[in-house]
Write an enzyme that holds these catalytic residues in place. Structure first.
Site, PDB file in Angstrom:
ATOM      1  N   HIS A 195       0.840  -1.383  -0.037  1.00 29.90           N
ATOM      2  CA  HIS A 195      -0.036   0.068   0.071  1.00 29.90           C
ATOM      3  C   HIS A 195       0.742   1.423  -0.113  1.00 29.90           C
ATOM      4  O   HIS A 195       0.625   2.250   0.709  1.00 29.90           O
ATOM      5  CB  HIS A 195      -0.724  -0.120   1.201  1.00 29.90           C
ATOM      6  N   HIS A 236      -9.878   2.319   0.480  1.00 27.90           N
ATOM      7  CA  HIS A 236      -9.758   1.068   1.366  1.00 27.90           C
ATOM      8  C   HIS A 236     -10.686   1.297   2.592  1.00 27.90           C
ATOM      9  O   HIS A 236     -10.279   1.201   3.785  1.00 27.90           O
ATOM     10  CB  HIS A 236      -8.090   1.035   1.871  1.00 27.90           C
ATOM     11  N   GLU A 291     -11.455  -3.373  -3.027  1.00 28.72           N
ATOM     12  CA  GLU A 291     -10.501  -2.357  -3.398  1.00 28.72           C
ATOM     13  C   GLU A 291     -10.332  -2.778  -4.916  1.00 28.72           C
ATOM     14  O   GLU A 291      -9.723  -3.690  -5.418  1.00 28.72           O
ATOM     15  CB  GLU A 291      -9.289  -2.513  -2.599  1.00 28.72           C
TER      16      GLU A 291
END
Length: 356
Positions: free
Chosen positions: A116, A186, A320
């Site tokens: 991420h 997210h 996502e």
């Protein structure tokens, strides 16, 4: 036609946070409200969704995304709750990738992998903001070698709430050098309400004939596998309670390859909660969508959210929209590389409805 109202305010009063260059910045909060009693709240820290309130079949309004009451909780959290993720969402194997003959080395912040965007990715940034009509646009300039990535990147994330109960998210970015980009949101959802417990009573369907199997570190093996005959065959509505305990890793954390032409908006997933009657469809122009069932949330009462709610393992799900994980190292996956001056753009829609 009624236009969605946007209210701007300081987040939690006048609380400030250190910016990337030592300055202090006020965290702004925006509330979008439509004519159906639905609302969305956003903040400039992490360009995050902090609340989505949706009526149920009886008209009772509940907040269906996890979040926090205080800024420090967003700063200290490790679960990326509600945030915009970048530069590259999901995992990059061994924290490395190559562009041409040059190797780029990234932080390994998830075991042997980069996750991420690193420990100071876009979820830890105070974004600039601009209200235009019924939408809010967050913008951020990411300098070259930010978290190890090449090129200066200028990013824009625009949120809009429609009178059809759609949360539209439009992503745009450009780079001064060839670089990977893979932005997503997210948010953690629970259609029964953000603190209502396990999501086993939700029904899921995924518009995907294929998924990307992973190794023990959740890095894709490179195979694009048929879901037929596997626990990943969610093409028909499936109760999560009937499949969660059969998924390796005690729940889903897997990429599904969305059917249809990449770059066109198509249905990626649908979730239904029969008790409330709420449903949520996810539409995307991206190649894939990660179904994650909160497997890494704690099993005890240590994670407290809005209003004192306790968030536990399997108490929420994420969808996502993304390029496939580790696509920067998998030449058979759709590429997430953009060239200098090339426009990166994709759109995600969370569409809410009431069904009997």
């Amino acid at each position: 036609m009624h236009e969605t109202m946007v209210v701007e305010e300081d987040f939690f009063g006048r609380m400030k946070v250190k910016g990337p260059y030592g300055n202090t910045e006020i965290i702004r909060r925006f509330t979008l409200v439509n004519e159906n009693g639905m609302s969305v709240q956003l903040i400039t820290y992490g360009a995050a969704i902090t609340s989505i309130k949706v009526p149920d079949k009886n008209g009772t309004v509940e907040d269906v995304v996890l979040g926090f009451d205080r800024l420090e909780e967003y700063q200290n959290q490790t679960h990326y709750i509600g945030c915009t993720i970048g530069r590259v969402a999901n995992r990059i194997s061994n924290g490395t990738f190559r562009i041409g003959n040059k190797e780029y080395i990234l932080e390994k912040n998830n075991g042997p992998s980069h996750l991420h965007g690193g420990s100071h990715g876009f979820n830890k940034i105070v974004w600039d903001s601009l209200v235009e009509g019924s939408s809010v646009t967050f913008s951020h300039h990411s300098p070259s070698r930010d978290q190890g990535y090449p090129g200066e990147v200028m990013c824009y994330v625009t949120y809009q709430l429609t009178d059809d109960n759609e949360v539209l998210i439009d992503y745009k970015a450009t780079s001064t050098q060839t670089t990977p980009l893979n932005l997503t949101n997210h948010s953690y959802f629970n259609l029964g309400g953000h603190g209502s417990g396990p999501v086993y009573n939700h029904t899921v369907s995924m518009n995907a004939d294929y998924y990307t199997p992973v190794d023990e570190t959740l890095i894709p093996t490179g195979e694009i596998a048929d879901v037929t005959g596997t626990v990943f065959d969610l093409r028909k509505p499936t109760d999560l309670a009937s499949v969660m305990n059969r998924v390796p890793g005690e729940g889903f954390d897997h990429n599904f390859c969305v059917k249809g032409e990449i770059g066109t908006s198509r249905l990626a997933a649908k979730i239904f909660h029969s008790e409330s009657g709420r449903s949520m469809e996810v539409w995307t122009t991206q190649p894939g969508v990660q179904l994650y069932t909160g497997n890494s949330l704690p099993t005890d009462d240590s994670l407290k959210g809005k209003g004192g709610a306790v968030y536990k393992k399997h108490g929420s799900f994420c969808l996502e929209t993304q390029h496939y994980p580790d696509s920067v190292n998998k030449p058979n996956f759709p590429t997430c590389i953009i060239g200098p001056g090339e426009l990166y753009q994709h759109t995600t829609v969370f569409k809410f409805a009431i069904e009997e």
